[in-house]
Design an enzyme around this catalytic site. Structure first.
Site, PDB file in Angstrom:
ATOM      1  N   ASP A  95      28.378  35.953  46.576  1.00 19.44           N
ATOM      2  CA  ASP A  95      29.526  36.455  46.957  1.00 19.44           C
ATOM      3  C   ASP A  95      29.333  35.807  49.081  1.00 19.44           C
ATOM      4  O   ASP A  95      28.860  36.601  49.827  1.00 19.44           O
ATOM      5  CB  ASP A  95      30.048  37.442  46.615  1.00 19.44           C
ATOM      6  CG  ASP A  95      31.247  37.783  46.879  1.00 19.44           C
ATOM      7  OD1 ASP A  95      32.166  37.028  47.141  1.00 19.44           O
ATOM      8  OD2 ASP A  95      31.822  39.515  47.307  1.00 19.44           O
ATOM      9  N   GLY A 236      38.963  41.113  47.168  1.00 22.48           N
ATOM     10  CA  GLY A 236      39.581  42.126  47.592  1.00 22.48           C
ATOM     11  C   GLY A 236      41.084  42.604  46.117  1.00 22.48           C
ATOM     12  O   GLY A 236      41.457  43.460  46.857  1.00 22.48           O
ATOM     13  N   SER A 238      40.375  44.809  44.207  1.00 25.18           N
ATOM     14  CA  SER A 238      39.908  46.234  43.581  1.00 25.18           C
ATOM     15  C   SER A 238      41.567  47.194  43.554  1.00 25.18           C
ATOM     16  O   SER A 238      42.370  46.901  44.597  1.00 25.18           O
ATOM     17  CB  SER A 238      39.416  47.344  44.180  1.00 25.18           C
ATOM     18  OG  SER A 238      37.931  46.999  43.447  1.00 25.18           O
TER      19      SER A 238
END
Length: 337
Positions: A95, A236, A238
């Protein structure tokens, strides 16, 4: 000596992405830093028969050791089979790779997928760097994720004050010239537990909680129009579940106004060409909630298995929820048992 990911029982992302786009669901991409996170990811995804991407950031490599992480990934495949998933689809992914050298090292260590993040570079430099990684990775059938646009927020070494939406008019040129297998775009998601500043949000008068701005689905539609059927990735993503924030805050934590991406917007995104959705902070919150709650209730505990085990249980519940209710990836293995 280089290790081929196929010898570890891993897969790359190519086939799972094709099925996800066609079926209107998204592959879960969960970051892991330790044993408990990986146990929870494998247990949830294996028992629900979901493909899964286990992600390692540069920070995770520094924290846990890249060699140990590779062996953990190999063990994850064996563990999935022990749980009754005879044909697991587990990809080991880097990542936010920041350099060619880092991506090459991961490929040589047995990673089946890497991300090269040149989004902060000038456009032509991003193209050149991404193509260099693709040219090396494809020699070993390793898939590569590139990025266009910048996400705000903080994740390990990735820091950006402001986001910049992906420009749909650039995506065809970028994908064609780099040969990347998937593309991370910016449509308003953000890294970390504090994804938005209070002034960017409205506040629910009943709950007092912040309500974030909606994702830019018009940008996503523009990208899809330019690159129909091409695998799109959301970072991003979450949702910062408030039940975990509440548990943390009521047990000595301090996370005021932490807010994430509403899950109904992620469901909508997963029905499009978005076939990979990254979730990291929710795992951290679930684990921290379990640990804090357990230590508050049992101040006599000093065995890490007691409080880390509670954190692992909360993470597994969270992963199951994401797989079934948000991403729709349950029972989507290429070869169901």
């Amino acid at each position: 000596m280089a290790v081929n990911y196929k010898d570890l029982g891993l897969v790359n992302t190519r086939e799972m992405f094709k099925r996800a786009i066609k079926g209107g669901w998204a592959v879960p991409a969960f970051n892991f830093n330790n044993l408990e996170q990986l146990q929870a990811i494998v247990k949830a995804s294996s028992e629900l028969k979901s493909p899964v991407i286990i992600q390692v950031s540069k920070g995770a490599r520094n924290y846990a050791n890249s060699t140990l992480l590779r062996y953990l990934a190999e063990g994850a495949v064996a563990y999935a089979k022990e749980l009754g998933c005879n044909h697991p689809e587990i990809a080991l992914h880097l990542d936010h790779g920041s350099s060619f050298e880092l991506c090459k090292d991961c490929i040589d260590l047995g990673f089946s997928s890497v991300m090269i993040d040149g989004s902060a570079l000038p456009y032509e430099e991003n193209v050149a760097l991404t193509k260099k990684v693709v040219d090396y990775a494809h020699q070993f059938d390793v898939t590569v994720e590139g990025e266009l646009g910048v996400l705000a927020g903080v994740e390990d070494d990735v820091v950006a004050e402001e986001s910049h939406y992906t420009k749909p008019e650039e995506v065809v040129d970028f994908a064609t010239r780099t040969g990347c297998d998937s593309l991370a775009i910016s449509i308003g998601t953000s890294h970390g537990a504090y994804k938005f500043k209070p002034e960017q949000c409205t506040r629910d008068p009943k709950t007092g909680l912040l309500v974030p701005p909606p994702l830019a689905f018009d940008v996503l539609a523009g990208v899809e129009e330019q690159l129909p059927g091409f695998p799109i990735v959301l970072h991003g993503s979450s949702s910062v579940p408030q039940e975990y924030v509440k548990i943390i805050n009521s047990n000595g934590g301090k996370l005021p106004d932490a807010v994430g991406i509403p899950e109904e917007q992620l469901r909508k995104a997963s029905e499009s060409a978005v076939c990979k959705i990254n979730i990291d902070s929710d795992s951290r919150l679930a684990f921290t909630a379990g640990v804090r709650e357990t230590l508050t209730q049992h101040p006599e505990y000093f065995d890490p298995r007691q409080y880390c085990g509670a954190g692992r249980e909360y993470m597994e519940q969270m992963y199951r929820h994401k797989i079934i209710d948000v991403l729709g990836s349950d029972n989507k293995l290429g070869q169901l048992d």
